[in-house]
Scaffold this motif. Structure first.
Motif, PDB file in Angstrom:
ATOM      1  N   LEU A  18     -10.734   9.623   0.255  1.00  0.00           N
ATOM      2  CA  LEU A  18      -8.754   8.803  -0.737  1.00  0.00           C
ATOM      3  C   LEU A  18      -8.349   9.182  -1.930  1.00  0.00           C
ATOM      4  N   CYS A  23      -3.186   9.674  -0.818  1.00  0.00           N
ATOM      5  CA  CYS A  23      -3.018   8.177  -1.290  1.00  0.00           C
ATOM      6  C   CYS A  23      -2.318   7.362  -0.622  1.00  0.00           C
ATOM      7  N   ASP A  24      -3.232   6.271  -1.373  1.00  0.00           N
ATOM      8  CA  ASP A  24      -2.051   4.790  -0.784  1.00  0.00           C
ATOM      9  C   ASP A  24      -0.894   4.796  -0.662  1.00  0.00           C
ATOM     10  N   ARG A  25      -0.263   4.876   0.569  1.00  0.00           N
ATOM     11  CA  ARG A  25       1.568   5.139   0.509  1.00  0.00           C
ATOM     12  C   ARG A  25       2.220   3.434  -0.133  1.00  0.00           C
ATOM     13  N   GLN A  26       1.184   2.795  -0.065  1.00  0.00           N
ATOM     14  CA  GLN A  26       1.738   1.337  -0.260  1.00  0.00           C
ATOM     15  C   GLN A  26       1.316   1.452  -1.466  1.00  0.00           C
ATOM     16  N   SER A  27       0.812   1.940  -2.902  1.00  0.00           N
ATOM     17  CA  SER A  27       1.184   2.241  -4.228  1.00  0.00           C
ATOM     18  C   SER A  27       2.390   1.567  -4.655  1.00  0.00           C
ATOM     19  N   GLY A 164      -1.199   4.500   6.311  1.00  0.00           N
ATOM     20  CA  GLY A 164      -1.924   4.433   5.689  1.00  0.00           C
ATOM     21  C   GLY A 164      -1.599   4.894   4.240  1.00  0.00           C
ATOM     22  N   LEU A 165      -1.753   6.416   4.953  1.00  0.00           N
ATOM     23  CA  LEU A 165      -1.830   7.385   3.552  1.00  0.00           C
ATOM     24  C   LEU A 165      -0.894   8.411   4.031  1.00  0.00           C
TER      25      LEU A 165
END
Length: 203
Positions: A18, A23-27, A164-165
């Motif tokens: 990760l 990257c977490d797209r929900q940042s 999710g990424l």
């Protein structure tokens, strides 16, 4: 790394880290970091080497799915509908300015678009939420010759693909049918990329 056949019906996975590959797209917008690497990140990149940065996951589970019909605008207000991209193969890349691996692979995507001009369109769509000025500034800084600053502030494609990424890149054939997804950062300059594109682009 051996080439992977796309004809297998199985879901093909490569190791994914990760912190490096995606990257977490929900940042949340309020805490989105700058796209510029810190000194520590630069040192880490140098010590790991270029190949260590690009270890995304190849996913063919959705092969044959139709391209969704969403509308996007660029930083100047021009509109693009994803369904209008049919007619030639297209690689849609979801990215964000706060996603380090996304920014690292974008120069390679620009070069990929140049190398396959007329045969493949590379469409980068920012998932930055309400920050078009950051997208515009990065494009001005990098001086991309073949990429356009398309915006998806509501993350329509991010939620549609539901990986999710970031980055997530999805290849469609000329009829708008999904071929594969690359979830996480990928080395778009290597021989493996040429092999992955060969069937869709005709060699």
């Amino acid at each position: 790394m051996p080439l992977i056949s796309l004809r297998s019906p199985a879901l093909l996975l490569l190791p994914l880290t990760l912190g490096i590959a995606g990257c977490d797209r929900q940042s949340p917008t309020a805490t989105q970091p700058s796209s510029a690497p810190t000194g520590a990140e630069t040192a880490a990149n140098a010590s790991q080497g270029s190949k260590g940065e690009f270890n995304g996951t190849l996913d063919i589970a959705n092969r044959g799915a139709a391209m969704p019909d969403f509308a996007f605008q660029d930083t100047a207000g021009k509109t693009l509908r994803s369904a209008d991209l049919k007619g030639k193969p297209v690689l849609i890349n979801l990215w964000a300015t706060w996603c380090g691996p996304c920014v690292l692979e974008m120069p390679m995507l620009d070069s990929l678009a140049a190398a396959h001009a007329g045969k493949l369109r590379v469409v980068t769509i920012s998932q930055d939420m309400g920050q078009p000025e950051k997208v515009k500034a990065l494009f001005e800084q990098k001086k991309f010759a073949h990429l356009e600053p398309w915006l998806d502030p509501e993350n329509q494609l991010g939620f549609h693909y539901n990986t999710g990424l970031l980055p997530t890149s999805v290849l469609y054939d000329a009829k708008g049918r999904e071929v594969w997804r690359m979830i996480g950062a990928h080395d778009w300059s290597g021989a493996r990329t040429r092999a992955l594109l060969a069937d869709t682009l005709g060699g």
